[in-house]
Scaffold this motif. Structure first.
Motif, PDB file in Angstrom:
ATOM      1  N   LEU A 174     -32.937  62.067   1.655  1.00 35.35           N
ATOM      2  CA  LEU A 174     -33.140  60.657   1.974  1.00 35.35           C
ATOM      3  C   LEU A 174     -32.161  59.760   1.230  1.00 35.35           C
ATOM      4  O   LEU A 174     -32.173  59.694   0.000  1.00 35.35           O
ATOM      5  N   LEU A 175     -31.324  59.068   1.991  1.00 39.33           N
ATOM      6  CA  LEU A 175     -30.471  58.015   1.453  1.00 39.33           C
ATOM      7  C   LEU A 175     -31.190  56.694   1.673  1.00 39.33           C
ATOM      8  O   LEU A 175     -31.780  56.472   2.734  1.00 39.33           O
ATOM      9  N   PHE A 176     -31.151  55.784   0.695  1.00 42.91           N
ATOM     10  CA  PHE A 176     -31.981  54.582   0.795  1.00 42.91           C
ATOM     11  C   PHE A 176     -31.251  53.352   0.270  1.00 42.91           C
ATOM     12  O   PHE A 176     -30.359  53.442  -0.575  1.00 42.91           O
ATOM     13  N   ARG A 188     -37.960  68.228  13.447  1.00 44.79           N
ATOM     14  CA  ARG A 188     -37.089  68.056  14.619  1.00 44.79           C
ATOM     15  C   ARG A 188     -35.654  68.480  14.333  1.00 44.79           C
ATOM     16  O   ARG A 188     -34.795  68.383  15.213  1.00 44.79           O
ATOM     17  N   GLY A 189     -35.353  68.900  13.103  1.00 43.95           N
ATOM     18  CA  GLY A 189     -34.028  69.400  12.775  1.00 43.95           C
ATOM     19  C   GLY A 189     -33.158  68.442  11.979  1.00 43.95           C
ATOM     20  O   GLY A 189     -31.991  68.729  11.733  1.00 43.95           O
ATOM     21  N   PHE A 190     -33.720  67.307  11.540  1.00 43.01           N
ATOM     22  CA  PHE A 190     -32.952  66.348  10.754  1.00 43.01           C
ATOM     23  C   PHE A 190     -33.083  66.695   9.273  1.00 43.01           C
ATOM     24  O   PHE A 190     -34.177  66.664   8.712  1.00 43.01           O
ATOM     25  N   THR A 191     -31.958  67.025   8.658  1.00 41.98           N
ATOM     26  CA  THR A 191     -31.974  67.440   7.262  1.00 41.98           C
ATOM     27  C   THR A 191     -31.447  66.368   6.311  1.00 41.98           C
ATOM     28  O   THR A 191     -31.630  66.481   5.103  1.00 41.98           O
ATOM     29  N   THR A 192     -30.792  65.323   6.851  1.00 49.84           N
ATOM     30  CA  THR A 192     -30.369  64.174   6.047  1.00 49.84           C
ATOM     31  C   THR A 192     -30.558  62.916   6.897  1.00 49.84           C
ATOM     32  O   THR A 192     -30.132  62.885   8.055  1.00 49.84           O
ATOM     33  N   VAL A 193     -31.203  61.893   6.321  1.00 49.14           N
ATOM     34  CA  VAL A 193     -31.370  60.624   7.030  1.00 49.14           C
ATOM     35  C   VAL A 193     -31.007  59.476   6.097  1.00 49.14           C
ATOM     36  O   VAL A 193     -31.137  59.575   4.879  1.00 49.14           O
TER      37      VAL A 193
END
Length: 405
Positions: free
Chosen positions: A125-127, A96-101
């Motif tokens: 991925l930040l966690f 969907r175009g998300f490259t950092t979450v």
């Protein structure tokens, strides 16, 4: 990872809204050069013919392990199964175009490591590991008749229950030891927890301060789940860096957000999704009913914060079968937010919240080559972002072409 040149691109500057017709040269995962008539005999060349290029999208509030909205079920599911389902969810986000979450409870170093080794498998991925919750708080998924508590830091699930200074200090330090890029505090009641009230505050101020101090010592930020002004304001006074949801904020909340240079991460789409799909996704009717306490206030809070120049970031908070609705947040926010500001919320504003403003969120030389290519200008119609099957042509993450429609 090879060298790549994107020719004849309409590059969107998300700071100014100005569009530049130029080429982009990508090398070793970074934007190496932006200019006219760029060439390199060893580079792969894609002629975009005037299609629009913008930074990859960021979602600051996701639950990538939540293959179900029933967190009690999630907690008791094999971590191997949860990991596999999480990769499916992450792959959907990237498509969907998300490259950092930024995960808000559930993901850990293992998923992040896998993605760093296999960059086309999902967004960066930040966690936080587990969200920190008091007994009976938003991270406590036991029903009122369930008395035993079985938890460990390695098991699947949303939260870790900790009470009193020794326990919150240990829980904070444990998640930091495991590589957390931020900590998450449950500072008020919520919808998906069975025994608390949305209007409650959670953790004592002494406990909140202890968690924030541990994060500051480790140089990482703290995100706080909070709905009511009472919960929001006490969390901000204790030094949290972002308020998640914030539907019932007040003038004092605005003042504290601005004075503390903190961020607001609204998550409007989850409320609409819960009402339409919550029971099907695994929540009880009683839990879904709690949604109505914050539903209408969400858009009003967003508008109020925007008019007062609060730093706002894109977030969704979706669970289970609701994950595919991630882009619908743009539709809801567009009722009160301009297209340029919406792009900023999902790019440069997020990069500041993530402490990555020198790496992501803009198309600049030296930044990660996280880009999406659209055949329509989102500044003219932001809703083109919500129809990736029609408008999203490429997703590029760290120089890797992840999707090509």
């Amino acid at each position: 990872m090879s060298s790549l040149i994107l020719k004849n691109a309409n590059i969107i500057d998300v700071i100014t809204g100005i569009i530049h017709y130029q080429d982009i040269k990508i090398d070793n995962g970074l934007i190496d050069e932006i200019g006219n008539k760029l060439s390199n005999s060893s580079s792969k060349v894609i002629d975009l013919n005037g299609q629009f290029v913008m930074p990859g999208l960021c979602d600051a509030h996701v639950h990538v392990t939540a293959f179900t909205a029933d967190f009690s079920k999630l907690k008791n599911t094999s971590s191997f199964y949860v990991g596999i389902k999480s990769l499916e969810i992450l792959n959907g986000m990237l498509s969907r175009g998300f490259t950092t979450v930024r995960d808000a409870g559930g993901a850990d170093w293992g998923l992040s490591k896998h993605i760093s080794e296999n960059p086309t498998s999902g967004p960066r991925l930040l966690f936080c590991g587990h969200a920190l919750s008091q007994t009976g708080g938003h991270g406590d998924m036991r029903g009122p008749g369930e008395n035993s508590l079985h938890q460990c830091f390695c098991c699947a699930g949303l939260g870790h229950i900790c009470d009193g200074l020794p326990e919150v200090l240990r829980a904070s330090r444990e998640e930091i030891r495991r590589g957390a890029t931020h900590l998450k505090i449950m500072a008020s009641g919520g919808v998906s927890s069975p025994t608390d009230r949305i209007t409650s505050t959670q953790f004592s101020e002494e406990e909140l301060l202890a968690i924030v101090n541990e994060a500051e010592a480790a140089n990482i930020p703290v995100m706080a789940h909070a709905y009511t002004a009472r919960a929001i304001n006490r969390a901000l006074k204790c030094g949290v860096n972002s308020i998640e949801h914030g539907n019932l904020l007040d003038k004092e909340s605005i003042r504290l957000l601005k004075n503390n240079k903190a961020f607001l991460v609204p998550t409007l789409i989850i409320y609409q999704a819960l009402i339409e799909q919550g029971v099907e996704a695994g929540l009880s009717k009683e839990m879904v009913q709690k949604t109505y306490e914050v539903l209408d206030a969400g858009i009003e809070a967003l508008s109020f914060a925007d008019k007062n120049d609060v730093q706002i970031v894109y977030g969704t908070d979706l669970l289970g079968i609701m994950h595919p609705r991630q882009l619908e947040e743009f539709n809801l926010r567009s009722k009160v937010i301009s297209p340029l500001k919406l792009l900023q919320q999902a790019t440069v504003n997020a990069s500041k919240l993530f402490n990555m403003e020198d790496k992501i969120g803009q198309i600049k030389e030296g930044f990660f080559a996280d880009l999406i290519v659209l055949n329509s200008n989102p500044l003219d119609d932001i809703k083109c972002l919500t129809k990736p099957e029609k408008h999203l042509k490429y997703v590029i993450k760290g120089g890797n072409i992840c999707f090509n429609n």
